[in-house]
Design an enzyme around this catalytic site. Structure first.
Site, PDB file in Angstrom:
ATOM      1  N   GLU A  64      10.804  15.746  14.508  1.00  9.28           N
ATOM      2  CA  GLU A  64      11.394  15.657  13.176  1.00  9.28           C
ATOM      3  C   GLU A  64      10.919  16.870  12.386  1.00  9.28           C
ATOM      4  O   GLU A  64       9.709  17.053  12.208  1.00  9.28           O
ATOM      5  CB  GLU A  64      10.856  14.390  12.512  1.00  9.28           C
ATOM      6  CG  GLU A  64      11.906  13.500  11.999  1.00  9.28           C
ATOM      7  CD  GLU A  64      11.343  12.283  11.293  1.00  9.28           C
ATOM      8  OE1 GLU A  64      12.120  11.646  10.618  1.00  9.28           O
ATOM      9  OE2 GLU A  64      10.154  11.970  11.397  1.00  9.28           O
ATOM     10  N   LYS A  73       0.865  -1.177   0.000  1.00  8.67           N
ATOM     11  CA  LYS A  73       0.000   0.000   0.000  1.00  8.67           C
ATOM     12  C   LYS A  73       0.901   1.227   0.000  1.00  8.67           C
ATOM     13  O   LYS A  73       1.498   1.573   1.009  1.00  8.67           O
ATOM     14  CB  LYS A  73      -0.910   0.048   1.228  1.00  8.67           C
ATOM     15  CG  LYS A  73      -1.969   1.140   1.062  1.00  8.67           C
ATOM     16  CD  LYS A  73      -2.459   1.699   2.358  1.00  8.67           C
ATOM     17  CE  LYS A  73      -1.516   2.667   2.984  1.00  8.67           C
ATOM     18  NZ  LYS A  73      -1.214   3.887   2.205  1.00  8.67           N
ATOM     19  N   GLU A 100      10.575   0.953   9.942  1.00  3.96           N
ATOM     20  CA  GLU A 100      11.597   1.985   9.728  1.00  3.96           C
ATOM     21  C   GLU A 100      10.881   3.302   9.979  1.00  3.96           C
ATOM     22  O   GLU A 100      10.051   3.729   9.183  1.00  3.96           O
ATOM     23  CB  GLU A 100      12.126   1.854   8.294  1.00  3.96           C
ATOM     24  CG  GLU A 100      13.499   2.433   8.135  1.00  3.96           C
ATOM     25  CD  GLU A 100      13.442   3.848   7.653  1.00  3.96           C
ATOM     26  OE1 GLU A 100      13.436   4.763   8.524  1.00  3.96           O
ATOM     27  OE2 GLU A 100      13.378   4.052   6.427  1.00  3.96           O
ATOM     28  N   CYS A 120      13.926  10.720   6.673  1.00  9.21           N
ATOM     29  CA  CYS A 120      14.080  10.353   8.081  1.00  9.21           C
ATOM     30  C   CYS A 120      15.540  10.331   8.495  1.00  9.21           C
ATOM     31  O   CYS A 120      15.840  10.202   9.675  1.00  9.21           O
ATOM     32  CB  CYS A 120      13.399   9.030   8.358  1.00  9.21           C
ATOM     33  SG  CYS A 120      13.815   7.819   7.135  1.00  9.21           S
TER      34      CYS A 120
HETATM   35  P1  ADP Z   1       4.130  10.448   7.142  1.00 11.87           P
HETATM   36  O1  ADP Z   1       3.938  11.328   8.322  1.00 11.87           O
HETATM   37  O2  ADP Z   1       5.519  10.348   6.651  1.00 11.87           O
HETATM   38  O3  ADP Z   1       3.110  10.591   6.062  1.00 11.87           O
HETATM   39  P2  ADP Z   1       2.689   8.160   8.065  1.00 11.87           P
HETATM   40  O4  ADP Z   1       3.179   7.218   9.087  1.00 11.87           O
HETATM   41  O5  ADP Z   1       1.486   8.964   8.355  1.00 11.87           O
HETATM   42  O6  ADP Z   1       3.954   9.028   7.735  1.00 11.87           O
HETATM   43  O7  ADP Z   1       2.425   7.422   6.694  1.00 11.87           O
HETATM   44  C1  ADP Z   1       3.261   6.402   6.193  1.00 11.87           C
HETATM   45  C2  ADP Z   1       2.394   5.361   5.543  1.00 11.87           C
HETATM   46  O8  ADP Z   1       1.541   4.799   6.534  1.00 11.87           O
HETATM   47  C3  ADP Z   1       1.463   5.875   4.450  1.00 11.87           C
HETATM   48  O9  ADP Z   1       1.361   4.887   3.439  1.00 11.87           O
HETATM   49  C4  ADP Z   1       0.140   6.023   5.171  1.00 11.87           C
HETATM   50  O10 ADP Z   1      -0.962   5.906   4.305  1.00 11.87           O
HETATM   51  C5  ADP Z   1       0.191   4.840   6.111  1.00 11.87           C
HETATM   52  N1  ADP Z   1      -0.652   4.949   7.305  1.00 11.87           N
HETATM   53  C6  ADP Z   1      -1.011   6.064   7.990  1.00 11.87           C
HETATM   54  N2  ADP Z   1      -1.808   5.734   9.037  1.00 11.87           N
HETATM   55  C7  ADP Z   1      -1.949   4.373   9.022  1.00 11.87           C
HETATM   56  C8  ADP Z   1      -2.657   3.423   9.840  1.00 11.87           C
HETATM   57  N3  ADP Z   1      -3.356   3.799  10.910  1.00 11.87           N
HETATM   58  N4  ADP Z   1      -2.567   2.123   9.503  1.00 11.87           N
HETATM   59  C9  ADP Z   1      -1.851   1.718   8.438  1.00 11.87           C
HETATM   60  N5  ADP Z   1      -1.176   2.559   7.641  1.00 11.87           N
HETATM   61  C10 ADP Z   1      -1.200   3.872   7.924  1.00 11.87           C
END
Ligand code: ADP
Length: 486
Positions: free
Chosen positions: A389, A182, A258, A292
């Protein structure tokens, strides 16, 4: 080689599941926009939970056939995929710049980096050796077999739309796992283009699937509730990583994470000044500060502080801000308005608490989410900008007196991903690299990412390693076989 596809042919508006280009079963879609212009680039399916379950079924069905291929056959298909990615470097780089914003030169670099994981793990496929262990008892023999963990779900971020995918998918496929990816809802197009090239390479249906949705929780919880998904690999924020780790507990899935970082960049008095400046620029301003491993806190020893600040300011002022598709741009837009607001508010709070702006400090005159390359001095460790960050083109300069002091301050964070320091003293190089509580240490360099090295964090920056011979272990079970009655 001439590319098979043009850029427009690589803009795909369907998810790729079980070898078929598919829409959401209820037909819902969402838009992908160009962060440099706010323009709509394409729309992709907003998959529902039931679509995710069907995709998991496909990956489960495809698993035995893929697992049972010879390593050599899997390697051969990965090598074809690698070749196709390289042949489309220009098209993929343009696509990445369109949806992510990074300068074209960085996008080209990322495509080469992404492809290098596919090549490396294609090579490693044939070397996932087990062991024959000297026996503890006459009449018995002891073996350790390496077998694929099974179906893997990978969730990836927007800052490296290609490399964060291949870094997970290539080792998984190499050892015989099947994968559902995803991609971030902000950058799904690069992922879909990679899927297209994997299809052309001949990777069989169901083995590598790309599912688009703007409801990441739905994807996450759907794969988590499936006992037949055996591994989660995630790159993204520490906040989401913790949620996934908790969710994975219910069916005790293997987890690689990560997560975020808060990289110290330490310049000792005996550093080579020009190299330290060059390294700090490379580490801080890549991808507009949105990685990161970007240095988040620059610690400069008092004896070299003034010359460093002078040279560093000159270098930062030379950085050119502009749309990624202009060849001379060094810094593209931030990913979206939320990112811009976060950077602005961190700076405002720091300034209110006494930090000084040396250059930049606000939105760039280009408007949108373009931000000025910024340097702040008089920054305290207690400020939010030192703890969070930043994820923007903002350097914060701190001064220090002694080696022990800076190690303690550098380690004073829940994060532990990348760290950097500059010194010309060999003994100090060893001392400091052993004492820094970070998974990655760059000595006299600001660039540490490579396929052949183990990338990953300590503490709240993650679990597991990606890339290198260590990266393949994340996708392997070690099965102990005891043969008796001999
Ligand atoms: P960033 O702040 O770098 O966008 P996130 O951790 O929000 O980092 O997002 C990284 C990935 O995790 C994206 O693909 C996002 O769609 C997904 N993501 C965000 N929230 C969830 C969740 N609750 N469960 C699974 N995947 C998630």
């Amino acid at each position: 080689m001439t590319p098979l596809f043009s850029l427009s042919e690589l803009i795909l508006e369907s998810s790729f599941i079980n070898g078929v280009w598919q829409d959401a079963s209820d037909g819902k879609r969402f838009d992908v926009v160009n962060p440099a212009t706010g323009e709509r680039l394409a729309s992709v399916p907003h998959l529902m939970r039931s679509d995710v379950h069907l995709a998991v079924d496909a990956a489960v069905t495809a698993f035995p056939g893929w697992r049972d291929k010879l390593a050599e056959e899997r390697a051969g298909l990965l090598k074809k995929w690698h070749r196709l990615i390289l042949d489309h470097t220009e098209e993929l780089a343009l696509l990445m710049t369109m949806e992510q914003g990074k300068p074209l030169k960085e996008s080209r670099g990322e495509i080469a980096y992404a492809a290098s994981f596919v090549e490396w793990f294609a090579e490693e496929a044939r070397r996932s050796y087990g062991d024959v262990i000297p026996t503890h008892m006459a009449g018995k023999r002891i073996l350790a077999l390496k077998q694929p963990v099974g179906v893997v779900a990978a969730i990836t971020p927007w800052n490296f739309p290609a490399a964060m995918i291949t870094r997970k998918v290539a080792p998984a496929l190499a050892v015989g796992c099947t994968v559902l990816v995803k991609p971030s809802e902000l950058t799904p197009l690069t992922a879909l283009a990679l899927a297209k090239l994997s299809e052309i390479a001949g990777i069989p249906p169901g083995v590598f699937n790309v599912l688009t949705t703007k409801d990441p929780e739905a994807f996450g919880s759907a794969v988590m509730e499936r006992e037949d998904v055996r591994k989660i690999s995630f790159t993204g924020s520490t906040r989401v990583g913790k949620i996934l780790l908790r969710q994975a507990a219910d069916s005790v899935k293997r987890v690689s994470l990560e997560l975020g970082g808060n990289a110290p960049f330490i310049v000792f008095n005996d550093a080579h000044l020009e190299s330290a400046v060059e390294g700090a620029i490379a580490s801080k301003y890549r991808n507009a500060g949105q990685t990161c491993v970007c240095s988040n806190r620059i610690f400069v020893q008092s004896g070299i502080y003034e010359p460093f600040l002078k040279l560093y300011t000159q270098a930062v002022e030379r950085l050119s801000v502009g749309p990624g598709d202009q060849e001379d741009s060094d810094i593209g837009p931030l990913i979206n308005a939320a990112a811009l607001d976060k950077v602005k508010s961190l700076i405002q709070k720091a300034v209110a608490d006494g930090a000084k702006i040396v250059c930049g400090g606000g939105g760039h005159e280009r408007g949108g989410t373009f931000f000025e390359p910024t340097i702040l001095t008089d920054v305290q460790d207690s400020m939010a900008i030192s703890k969070d960050e930043i994820f923007g083109p903002v350097s914060t300069l701190h001064t220090f007196e002694s080696e022990d002091e800076v190690i303690e301050r550098a380690n004073n964070t829940p994060y532990g991903l990348a760290s950097y320091f500059y010194t010309q003293d060999l003994a100090r190089s060893w001392r400091v690299s052993e004492k820094l509580d970070f998974g990655i240490v760059g000595i006299n360099t600001g660039l540490i990412s490579t396929t052949v090295a183990p990338f990953g964090g300590m503490k709240e920056s993650g679990l597991g390693r990606e890339g290198s011979k260590y990266g393949i272990e994340e996708y392997l079970e070690t099965k102990y076989v005891c043969v008796g009655g001999l």
